[in-house]
Design an enzyme around this catalytic site. Structure first.
Site, PDB file in Angstrom:
ATOM      1  N   GLU A 218       0.560  -0.830   0.394  1.00  0.00           N
ATOM      2  CA  GLU A 218      -0.051   0.130  -0.221  1.00  0.00           C
ATOM      3  C   GLU A 218       1.060   1.092  -0.094  1.00  0.00           C
ATOM      4  O   GLU A 218       1.907   1.589   1.085  1.00  0.00           O
ATOM      5  CB  GLU A 218      -0.842  -0.085   1.146  1.00  0.00           C
ATOM      6  CG  GLU A 218      -1.856   1.118   1.193  1.00  0.00           C
ATOM      7  CD  GLU A 218      -2.936   1.271   2.152  1.00  0.00           C
ATOM      8  OE1 GLU A 218      -3.920   2.079   2.099  1.00  0.00           O
ATOM      9  OE2 GLU A 218      -2.526   0.447   2.712  1.00  0.00           O
ATOM     10  N   LYS A 234      -8.866  -0.627   1.592  1.00  0.00           N
ATOM     11  CA  LYS A 234     -10.010  -1.690   1.950  1.00  0.00           C
ATOM     12  C   LYS A 234     -10.093  -2.738   1.121  1.00  0.00           C
ATOM     13  O   LYS A 234     -11.324  -1.909   0.335  1.00  0.00           O
ATOM     14  CB  LYS A 234     -10.896  -0.612   2.610  1.00  0.00           C
ATOM     15  CG  LYS A 234     -10.027   0.282   3.748  1.00  0.00           C
ATOM     16  CD  LYS A 234     -10.082  -0.755   5.031  1.00  0.00           C
ATOM     17  CE  LYS A 234      -9.573  -0.489   5.727  1.00  0.00           C
ATOM     18  NZ  LYS A 234      -8.561  -0.533   6.249  1.00  0.00           N
TER      19      LYS A 234
END
Length: 418
Positions: A218, A234
């Site tokens: 990420e 997410k």
């Protein structure tokens, strides 16, 4: 001075191993960044290495922004400087809140060559080339979970009560694992982790006797000229055993109302954060609900971008966006208060960020997840995993998702490297 050196494919990988073992002896502070050849929207970390003997804190780094190249790590607990918060949970090992350095040695990697920027590049190349790397295996270690499954479920229920009462919409709740060993080597551990989990925002960061072994998928924040980019993750589901099952699982993730709702809430949070430091009307969502494959999981990734306001410093950029919403939840401040209450450990470097800044102002920072944090002096280490808790989250499912995220690190620490 700058010199370029060329390699065969086999020699290239060997030289990188030699470099990290050599640097561990030679330098008190270093960082190695690698995208591991993983395709990623807006690209991952460019393969590069930076080292120095001296460090500084973040306030000194703020003053040197746009004057010097900078490399650094920022603890999650820097949140207490951004907002009126505190961190009183027990730390596994005491870690500096921030560590920055100006590189004395810089190495940038291309497909079949390296460029060394140093006072004497030939000496660096020769010194590294002469190293006989310690390629012994690490001992197996016992990993201790700091939160039981029952404790996890109880915390999830409590968090969901806060959601019902309207305190929050979703919260990133994490649990930690710890280990101890007499002779565990973080350099070996990093290469083992890269075999198991090659990620686009991987990094090995050393600060004296403290190490970060990071296999992050990420990005936190990238700045390229005037463009700002945030890419919250997410949504997670396991990989299949074959192409057919992969396709089915990918579709399940893509069409999950729960996962899309989680992702959208954090996208909205990041849009709000970026708007504080961006030209009016420039914040946009480049990609919503993109699903990308990694070795063990599919991840749902969205990309938010904007045009940065003129003449902003590094402090303004961090204070508008840190900590990243994917590791807190929404609304951010209330979630951080509840994280402090429900988690059983001090996050420290976990869910912070590591990255580098060019003297032209360009920068790239990741989210410190899927990472081992290790104190070589005490031979103690820890890692943590988490997931987003929402109103309709199933505690058992979320617990299993956390175990999935921990799998690669568990295998590295247990010596299961096949």
């Amino acid at each position: 001075m700058n010199n370029t050196y060329y390699f065969s494919e086999e020699a290239y990988g060997i030289w990188i191993k030699k470099l990290l073992f050599w640097a561990d002896i030679k330098y008190g502070f270093f960082a190695f960044f690698d995208d591991n050849g993983v395709k990623y929207p807006e690209n991952g970390f460019g393969k590069s290495f930076f080292a120095a003997q001296k460090s500084m804190d973040i306030n000194q780094a703020f003053d040197l922004y746009r004057e010097k190249d900078l490399v650094g790590i920022l603890s999650y607990d820097y949140k207490n400087k951004v907002e009126k918060l505190h961190s009183e949970n027990i730390a596994f090992t005491e870690l500096p809140e921030s560590v920055f350095f100006i590189p004395e040695l810089t190495i940038r990697f291309d497909v079949d060559s390296i460029e060394i920027e140093a006072e004497d590049p030939d000496w660096v190349f020769g010194s590294v080339d002469a190293v006989l790397p310690n390629i012994d295996t690490n001992p197996k270690v016992e990993v201790l979970a700091q939160t039981s499954k029952e404790e996890y479920k109880e915390s999830v229920e409590s968090i969901q009560n806060h959601i019902r009462e309207g305190d929050i919409y979703e919260m990133n709740y994490c649990m930690a694992f710890s280990f101890e060993s007499d002779n565990w080597n973080p350099i070996i551990g990093f290469f083992d982790l890269m075999k198991k989990s090659p990620m686009p925002f991987s990094s090995l960061f050393k600060s004296a006797d403290k190490y970060l072994l990071c296999a992050s998928p990420e990005r936190f924040l990238k700045k390229e000229k005037r463009k700002l980019i945030a890419q919250p993750i997410k949504g997670t589901i396991k990989r299949g055993v074959d192409v057919h099952e992969d396709g089915l699982l990918k579709d399940i993730l893509l069409n999950s109302e729960k996962e899309r709702a989680e992702n959208l809430m954090i996208v909205d949070l990041m849009r709000n954060d970026l708007s504080k430091v961006s030209q009016t009307g420039s914040v946009k969502v480049d990609e919503l609900f993109g699903v990308y494959a990694f070795p063990k999981v599919f991840q749902m990734i969205s990309t938010v971008s904007s045009e940065c306001q003129d003449e902003l410093g590094l402090k303004a950029l961090f204070h508008a966006t840190f900590p990243m919403g994917s590791m807190t939840g929404a609304p951010k401040i209330k979630c951080m208060e509840l994280i402090e209450r429900h988690e059983k450990f001090k996050r420290s470097w976990f869910s912070g960020t590591v990255g580098h800044v060019g003297k032209n102002g360009d920068m790239d920072w990741n989210v410190i997840i899927r990472s081992i944090i290790f104190d070589k002096n005490s031979q103690k280490g820890y890692f943590a995993v988490g997931s987003a808790i929402t109103f309709d989250a199933d505690a058992s499912y979320e617990y299993e998702e956390c175990q999935l995220k921990a799998a690669a690190i568990m295998e590295v620490l247990s010596g299961d490297l096949l």
